[in-house]
Scaffold this active site. Structure first.
Site, short mmCIF file in Angstrom:
data_model
loop_
_atom_site.label_atom_id
_atom_site.label_comp_id
_atom_site.label_asym_id
_atom_site.label_seq_id
_atom_site.Cartn_x
_atom_site.Cartn_y
_atom_site.Cartn_z
N SER A 187 38.60 47.75 37.50
CA SER A 187 39.41 47.79 36.25
C SER A 187 40.88 48.50 36.64
O SER A 187 41.06 49.16 37.58
CB SER A 187 38.83 48.71 35.02
OG SER A 187 38.92 49.85 35.12
N LYS A 188 41.27 48.23 35.76
CA LYS A 188 43.33 48.74 36.17
C LYS A 188 43.24 50.36 36.60
O LYS A 188 43.67 50.81 36.98
CB LYS A 188 44.08 48.81 34.87
CG LYS A 188 44.33 46.99 34.68
CD LYS A 188 45.50 46.72 33.85
CE LYS A 188 45.72 45.13 34.43
NZ LYS A 188 46.08 44.45 32.34
N ARG A 189 42.37 50.70 36.22
CA ARG A 189 42.44 52.92 36.45
C ARG A 189 42.29 52.70 37.99
O ARG A 189 42.56 53.15 38.46
CB ARG A 189 41.56 53.32 35.70
CG ARG A 189 40.18 53.30 35.45
CD ARG A 189 39.38 53.72 34.42
NE ARG A 189 38.21 53.77 34.59
CZ ARG A 189 36.93 54.16 35.36
NH1 ARG A 189 37.18 54.87 35.94
NH2 ARG A 189 36.58 53.47 34.99
N HIS A 190 41.40 51.59 38.67
CA HIS A 190 41.40 51.48 40.23
C HIS A 190 42.75 51.57 40.97
O HIS A 190 42.61 51.33 42.02
CB HIS A 190 39.98 50.85 40.60
CG HIS A 190 38.16 51.39 39.68
ND1 HIS A 190 38.13 50.30 38.91
CD2 HIS A 190 38.31 52.54 39.80
CE1 HIS A 190 37.17 51.39 38.65
NE2 HIS A 190 36.96 52.23 39.50
N GLY A 191 43.50 50.43 40.03
CA GLY A 191 44.73 49.54 40.39
C GLY A 191 44.76 48.13 40.32
O GLY A 191 44.48 48.54 38.85
#
Ligand code: GLU
Length: 483
Positions: free
Chosen positions: A255-259
């Site tokens: 998800s976006k928190r990974h990149g």
């Protein structure tokens, strides 16, 4: 066994965003077809009107184009099985549902929303109680005559189990008690997604269905539809989850928190489409040998359904950077200059530079194009710096010898009749030889004065060559003034 009648479809919903998971599905659909000499079809699934986003269909076309995935049939190019946009097929579905009613395999359900809500709250796990499944014919006729709205539901088997084989996950069995009498047609006459995709896949001759493993649990329902119609069930290829690395060392769904997770976001972060595609091809598929770099053409030859793994794959941004670096190194200087130009413009604006010269110092050092501005900023403007930068143990330079070294190098460079990279190189090397110094002892102070920083792409010679005579000599003078 290769099946050159293979037909796969990529069936995106136009949401305006292309997650790497969607892109991998598209790529594998393409490769399953192309590796067997079959056809890859594009179908736009736009029946969920609430999720429609303007311009989203263009995002799909542009993505496929950038990724090099050419479809053989689709809304823009047509084909024998159109229309290829689900909303344009909306009148096709009802007759199929009515056929099932006639054959006793589906029924009209007149239950009101209120009643459904009530039984939902009363039954454990929710679900429909099959109230209308066996209504007497007179009752049905009466409700129809009164114009009571209805949905069409499929009669699912009440006992036993349903088994299917997935090409990746193997044999999967579910108890039929878990399968509700699914809605095929809604009160507005339009199909549910579950119904539409089966009708579409069958009527478009799709024989390989490739999709994310989140669809595994719905597959028995699709199969009961194929069976109700007496149609051949396609080969199912469900793809493993894509995970991201969490800070604590665990993994969770990407998800976006990974990149960046969108295709365009990755491109904005300086990754090349070819490198992204190459990397994504290996997210869930393992080639026969250890080859890692594949062109799309090579993938079309090498891809094999047997190589798809069911264990979740981890999206590793470092690995993607490695791929990107390899693709950047393999470019011609002209190709590199073209993709790097927007980043050059960020640094130099409209200023004319000999941009071709940057390729040589940048290509071997760049793993993301977005690194370019920071690497080049000193060319545009000499940063503020202090004399401590002239001190370097390895080069044997210090505050005592640096001024004299810099002065002599400056005089020798200034006296050169022509300013070329060979001339600059020979001039500085000769100075080291004549004065019995290490090359580095001469190069270090020159590079510091030319760049104003210790970490630069390229050495003193390349930097002076790119800066040109006037700017180089100016900068060396400024360096001397610091002492
Ligand atoms: N329209 C669906 C999606 O975008 C397609 C799923 C499928 O492949 O059947 O998720």
């Amino acid at each position: 066994m290769a099946n050159n009648n293979a037909r796969t479809r990529y069936a995106p919903s136009p949401t305006g965003f292309m997650h790497v998971g969607n892109l991998r599905t598209a790529l594998y659909e393409y490769l399953v077809a192309k590796s067997q000499g079959g056809k890859f079809i594009l179908r736009i699934e736009d029946t969920d009107r609430e999720r429609l986003v303007e311009g989203a269909v263009d995002v799909i076309y542009n993505t496929l184009k950038l990724a090099g995935l050419k479809h053989d049939e689709g809304p823009d190019i047509g084909g024998d099985f159109g229309p290829y946009v689900q909303s344009e097929r909306k009148d096709m579905y009802l007759p199929y549902a009515e056929q099932l009613i006639k054959e006793g395999k589906a029924y009209r359900c007149f239950c009101s929303k209120e009643r459904l809500e009530q039984i939902q709250s009363e039954t454990v796990g929710g679900g429909y109680d099959r109230h209308c499944r066996d209504l007497p014919q007179e009752e049905i006729d009466r409700l129809l005559a009164e114009g009571v709205p209805y949905v069409i539901r499929q009669k699912m088997p009440i006992e036993g189990s349903t088994t299917f084989v997935d090409a990746v996950y193997g044999e999967i069995t579910v108890d039929n008690t878990e399968l509700q009498d699914q809605i095929l047609i809604k009160t507005d006459g339009y199909p549910t997604y579950n119904f539409a995709n089966v009708i579409d896949d069958h009527t478009m001759g799709i024989n390989y269905v490739v999709r994310g493993c989140e669809y595994l649990s719905s597959t028995p329902k699709y199969n009961l539809l194929y069976e109700a119609f007496g149609w051949e069930i396609p080969t199912y290829i469900h793809l493993p989850l894509i995970m991201g690395k969490d800070e604590d060392g665990n993994v969770s769904k990407l998800s976006k928190r990974h990149g960046a997770t969108g295709f365009y976001d990755l491109i904005d972060e300086g990754y090349l489409p070819e490198a992204i595609i190459n990397y994504i091809a290996l997210l869930g598929w393992c080639p026969k040998d250890n080859q890692e770099i594949f062109t799309l053409e090579e993938l079309e030859k090498e891809f094999d359904i047997k190589g798809i793994s069911k264990s979740p794959s981890v999206f590793d941004y470092d690995k993607l950077s490695w791929f990107n670096g390899e693709y950047i190194k393999a470019m011609t200087p002209e190709q590199f200059t073209e993709v790097a130009m927007p980043y050059y413009k960020q640094v130099f604006g409209d200023k004319e530079m000999t941009f071709e010269k940057f390729a040589e110092i940048l290509q071997k050092r760049t793993t993301q194009l977005t690194q370019i501005p920071e690497m080049l900023d000193f060319f545009a403007e000499l940063p503020e710096y202090g004399t401590e930068l002239f001190v370097n143990k390895k080069s044997k330079t210090n505050l005592e010898n640096a001024p004299a070294l810099l002065r002599e190098a400056y005089e020798r460079l200034k006296a050169m009749p022509e300013w070329t990279s060979t001339a600059i190189h020979d001039c500085l090397i000769n100075m080291a030889v004549e004065k019995e110094l290490k090359n580095g002892t001469v190069m270090w102070p020159v590079r510091i004065a030319a760049a104003g920083k210790t970490v630069t792409p390229g050495g003193a010679v390349e930097i002076l060559d790119i800066l040109g005579r006037e700017e180089s000599l100016n900068r060396l003078e400024k360096g001397l003034e610091k002492f």
